[in-house]
Enzyme design. Structure first.
Site, mmCIF file in Angstrom:
data_model
loop_
_atom_site.group_PDB
_atom_site.id
_atom_site.type_symbol
_atom_site.label_atom_id
_atom_site.label_comp_id
_atom_site.label_asym_id
_atom_site.label_seq_id
_atom_site.Cartn_x
_atom_site.Cartn_y
_atom_site.Cartn_z
ATOM 1 N N GLY A 67 0.828 -1.199 0.000
ATOM 2 C CA GLY A 67 0.000 0.000 0.000
ATOM 3 C C GLY A 67 0.858 1.242 0.000
ATOM 4 O O GLY A 67 2.067 1.186 0.244
ATOM 5 N N CYS A 94 5.366 -6.202 1.485
ATOM 6 C CA CYS A 94 5.723 -4.785 1.441
ATOM 7 C C CYS A 94 5.130 -4.044 2.644
ATOM 8 O O CYS A 94 5.577 -4.229 3.762
ATOM 9 C CB CYS A 94 5.301 -4.177 0.108
ATOM 10 S SG CYS A 94 6.115 -2.601 -0.254
ATOM 11 N N TYR A 95 4.102 -3.221 2.450
ATOM 12 C CA TYR A 95 3.502 -2.520 3.583
ATOM 13 C C TYR A 95 2.977 -3.512 4.615
ATOM 14 O O TYR A 95 3.039 -3.256 5.831
ATOM 15 C CB TYR A 95 2.369 -1.619 3.090
ATOM 16 C CG TYR A 95 1.659 -0.866 4.197
ATOM 17 C CD1 TYR A 95 2.292 0.167 4.882
ATOM 18 C CD2 TYR A 95 0.355 -1.194 4.559
ATOM 19 C CE1 TYR A 95 1.642 0.856 5.901
ATOM 20 C CE2 TYR A 95 -0.302 -0.519 5.566
ATOM 21 C CZ TYR A 95 0.337 0.508 6.235
ATOM 22 O OH TYR A 95 -0.311 1.182 7.254
ATOM 23 N N HIS A 184 7.481 -7.821 -4.093
ATOM 24 C CA HIS A 184 6.144 -8.211 -4.558
ATOM 25 C C HIS A 184 6.225 -9.496 -5.377
ATOM 26 O O HIS A 184 6.528 -9.454 -6.579
ATOM 27 C CB HIS A 184 5.532 -7.091 -5.397
ATOM 28 C CG HIS A 184 5.152 -5.880 -4.612
ATOM 29 N ND1 HIS A 184 3.915 -5.724 -4.042
ATOM 30 C CD2 HIS A 184 5.871 -4.770 -4.289
ATOM 31 C CE1 HIS A 184 3.872 -4.565 -3.396
ATOM 32 N NE2 HIS A 184 5.042 -3.963 -3.535
ATOM 33 N N GLU A 186 3.812 -11.212 -6.450
ATOM 34 C CA GLU A 186 2.650 -11.341 -7.320
ATOM 35 C C GLU A 186 2.869 -10.784 -8.714
ATOM 36 O O GLU A 186 2.109 -11.119 -9.638
ATOM 37 C CB GLU A 186 1.424 -10.671 -6.683
ATOM 38 C CG GLU A 186 1.488 -9.160 -6.574
ATOM 39 C CD GLU A 186 2.167 -8.648 -5.319
ATOM 40 O OE1 GLU A 186 1.928 -7.491 -4.940
ATOM 41 O OE2 GLU A 186 2.949 -9.412 -4.712
ATOM 42 N N SER A 238 -25.741 -8.074 -23.576
ATOM 43 C CA SER A 238 -25.100 -7.163 -24.517
ATOM 44 C C SER A 238 -24.569 -7.872 -25.749
ATOM 45 O O SER A 238 -24.294 -7.248 -26.766
ATOM 46 C CB SER A 238 -23.930 -6.441 -23.831
ATOM 47 O OG SER A 238 -22.871 -7.349 -23.591
ATOM 48 N N GLY A 239 -24.369 -9.186 -25.655
ATOM 49 C CA GLY A 239 -23.775 -9.940 -26.740
ATOM 50 C C GLY A 239 -22.320 -10.261 -26.507
ATOM 51 O O GLY A 239 -21.748 -11.101 -27.187
ATOM 52 N N GLY A 240 -21.705 -9.599 -25.536
ATOM 53 C CA GLY A 240 -20.333 -9.902 -25.178
ATOM 54 C C GLY A 240 -20.251 -11.140 -24.308
ATOM 55 O O GLY A 240 -21.260 -11.665 -23.839
ATOM 56 N N VAL A 241 -19.034 -11.598 -24.069
ATOM 57 C CA VAL A 241 -18.857 -12.838 -23.323
ATOM 58 C C VAL A 241 -19.336 -12.696 -21.879
ATOM 59 O O VAL A 241 -19.900 -13.635 -21.314
ATOM 60 C CB VAL A 241 -17.375 -13.290 -23.369
ATOM 61 C CG1 VAL A 241 -16.455 -12.251 -22.758
ATOM 62 C CG2 VAL A 241 -17.194 -14.633 -22.672
ATOM 63 N N ASP A 242 -19.150 -11.538 -21.256
ATOM 64 C CA ASP A 242 -19.502 -11.382 -19.850
ATOM 65 C C ASP A 242 -21.002 -11.559 -19.622
ATOM 66 O O ASP A 242 -21.423 -12.347 -18.772
ATOM 67 C CB ASP A 242 -19.058 -10.009 -19.337
ATOM 68 C CG ASP A 242 -17.579 -9.758 -19.528
ATOM 69 O OD1 ASP A 242 -16.832 -10.745 -19.637
ATOM 70 O OD2 ASP A 242 -17.167 -8.592 -19.585
ATOM 71 N N SER A 243 -21.805 -10.820 -20.379
ATOM 72 C CA SER A 243 -23.252 -10.927 -20.182
ATOM 73 C C SER A 243 -23.772 -12.287 -20.632
ATOM 74 O O SER A 243 -24.720 -12.822 -20.046
ATOM 75 C CB SER A 243 -23.981 -9.801 -20.914
ATOM 76 O OG SER A 243 -23.788 -9.898 -22.310
ATOM 77 N N LYS A 383 -11.350 -11.774 -16.075
ATOM 78 C CA LYS A 383 -11.774 -12.099 -17.438
ATOM 79 C C LYS A 383 -11.413 -13.527 -17.837
ATOM 80 O O LYS A 383 -12.241 -14.236 -18.432
ATOM 81 C CB LYS A 383 -11.123 -11.123 -18.431
ATOM 82 C CG LYS A 383 -11.718 -11.176 -19.828
ATOM 83 C CD LYS A 383 -13.071 -10.500 -19.838
ATOM 84 C CE LYS A 383 -13.637 -10.410 -21.242
ATOM 85 N NZ LYS A 383 -14.858 -9.578 -21.286
#
Length: 527
Positions: A67, A94-95, A184, A186, A238-243, A383
């Site tokens: 942080g 770290c922090y 870090h 990660e 919406s037609g996208g992969v998420d929806s 994603k």
């Protein structure tokens, strides 16, 4: 020496969990992703979370993130002391390392030489965190202004760098194990970072690889059924992969209680509406309604140029359209949206003291008094996890691997005001970008690609005539989750061919430029 603290025994949970306390690091989400890549569930909580809240997740370990603060500051964020003494294995990064040092009586001071970027780490103790690593020296990523000058009682140094004599330390008292890293693990710049986190999660916390998309589906179905009951639900498709994935998951949970509604806002890509009608009308058994509201959206946008204003207008128009349709359908209680974790992170600081980057139309752009209650089954997923989930749910590959497309659509890829003519120019240019990259040998390497219409005109020459026409910017990036991205180093001959096609085939364009900005400092979208 401190006494061995009480060990809390958690009940069995659906999957083994690591809780991450977010102290505002821009890397906190990467910690969560790296843990999940090990098939171990991770959840990010704010630094103010109580011990009871943390234990409700039945975690097998706790990670304290980095942080921007310093424990030397008067109001530096710190967790409850009961959390640090709870008996669960703890990893401070770290922090987080400085918090643990301060709590256990060590000494943190402002470093004489700040350490940002790459550093060579030398391991002093190859057990525990560093077990099985192939080298005693390797490169890590540092980002700190304070350092540990004196070990807390009972701790030992397990790694150092030239600038940080105590770059990693540990204390093991019975079952209570505390580990600290100044660097870090990660981030991709830290060699063996995944192995270090794996050692913590698997060997120290004894987590099993129980976090799978199959287990997520089971839990999500249970949660959706409990939330919805017998209520009616509509999905913002919406037609996208998420929806699409959100709709498929919700349908699997509640069946015909769900009605999917596709709003044609006039801001879609070329031929997209026709494609969606074909896919969802013929291949799925879900109830689908297709509504043409393009005129309403364009009228509401008017001459708006501010991108945040565009997002909020589009968000309100979407909800207004859904509420009107819901009223027509009778009593509807819930609205499903494909909101992802990066959307939430970038829109509002929901976990720790991190910065708001931009408002997503389906997060920060919602009206304050929306009449429908939200169901966001993908809200905690990245994603790449959503794509895996889509395959688990049986969605076709051509839908799962569709290009990410923002909810506001082409409105935020047209810089400046929006009208039918500018939309047509961008659609044609964007279709060429898509066609050329999909035909290329590097199509699988590029994560996202699209065209942007700039709010400027430049002088050109065509057929011996002077032109003064629009500029198209091409954007192509490589990424895995959208949280970070690098610009794609496309071949020069490919870029030349792409430019020629756009200028020759799209009326109103006489110049093409290529965006070579990574994320950060830029975002993937221009607005």
């Amino acid at each position: 020496m401190a006494q061995v603290p009480t060990i809390y025994h958690a009940m069995n949970s659906t999957y083994d969990t690591i809780v991450i306390l977010d102290f505002g690091s821009q890397y906190t989400q990467l910690i969560a992703r790296r843990i999940r890549e090990l098939s171990v569930y991770s959840i990010i909580l704010p630094p103010t979370a109580s011990l009871a809240t943390i234990l409700a997740y039945q975690p097998k370990g706790i990670i304290l993130s980095g942080g921007p603060s310093s424990v030397l500051e008067k109001d530096a964020p710190c967790p409850s002391p009961s959390i640090l003494d709870c008996g669960l294995p703890i990893l401070g990064i770290c922090y987080g390392m400085q918090i643990l040092t301060h709590h256990f009586g060590g000494k943190v001071e402002l470093a004489h030489q700040q350490e940002y970027g790459r550093a060579e780490l030398v391991i002093d103790d190859k057990t525990d965190l560093f077990q099985g690593l192939p080298s005693m020296k390797f490169s890590v990523w540092m980002s700190h202004g304070d350092r540990i000058d004196q070990l807390p009682d009972g701790f030992q140094t397990i790694a150092h760098t030239n600038n940080s004599p105590i770059a990693a330390m540990k204390r093991v008292l019975g079952q209570h194990q505390v580990y600290c890293l100044q660097f870090h693990p990660e981030v991709a710049h830290s060699e063996y970072g995944r192995d270090i986190l794996s050692n913590f999660a698997m060997n120290i916390c004894h987590c099993g690889p129980t976090w799978t998309m199959g287990s997520f589906i089971q839990q999500a179905i249970t949660d959706i059924r409990q939330q919805v009951g017998t209520g009616k639900v509509i999905c913002a498709l919406s037609g996208g992969v998420d929806s699409a994935v959100a709709a498929a998951l919700t349908y699997q949970a509640i069946g015909d209680q769900l009605t999917c509604i596709f709003i044609d806002n006039g801001l879609m890509r070329k031929n997209e509406v026709a494609l969606l009608k074909d896919v969802f009308s013929t291949k799925y058994q879900m109830q689908i309604q297709m509504l043409d509201r393009a005129a309403d959206f364009l009228k509401a946008l008017g001459r708006t140029t501010n991108p945040e204003r565009k997002r909020k207008i589009i968000g309100r128009q979407f909800i207004k359209a859904f509420e009107v349709e819901a009223k027509r359908m009778g009593k509807v209680d819930f609205l499903v949206q494909g909101t992802l974790y990066p959307d939430v992170i970038e829109s509002v600081s929901t976990k720790g003291p991190s910065a708001t980057i931009k408002t997503h139309h389906n997060v920060g752009g919602l009206p304050a008094r929306m009449k429908l209650r939200l169901i966001e089954p993908l809200r905690e997923l990245f994603k790449d996890e959503v794509r895996k989930l889509g395959f688990e749910l049986g969605l076709p590959p051509d839908l799962v691997w569709r290009q990410p497309f923002p909810g506001p659509g082409l409105a935020i890829r047209i810089l400046g005001s929006i009208n039918a003519q500018r939309l047509q120019v961008l659609r044609e240019a964007d279709a060429i970008v898509t066609d050329e990259i999909q035909k290329s040998e590097f199509a699988d390497e590029v994560w996202q690609y699209f065209a942007v219409l700039l709010p400027i005109c430049t002088v050109g020459v065509m057929g011996d005539q002077r032109t003064y026409e629009s500029v198209i910017a091409v954007r192509a990036v490589t990424s895995t989750d959208g949280m970070t991205a690098d610009w794609a180093a496309l071949p020069h001959d490919f870029l030349g061919r792409l430019s020629n096609r756009i200028i020759n085939e799209v009326n109103g364009v006489n110049r093409v430029v290529y965006d070579i900005t990574s994320k950060p400092p830029g975002t993937i979208e221009w607005e």
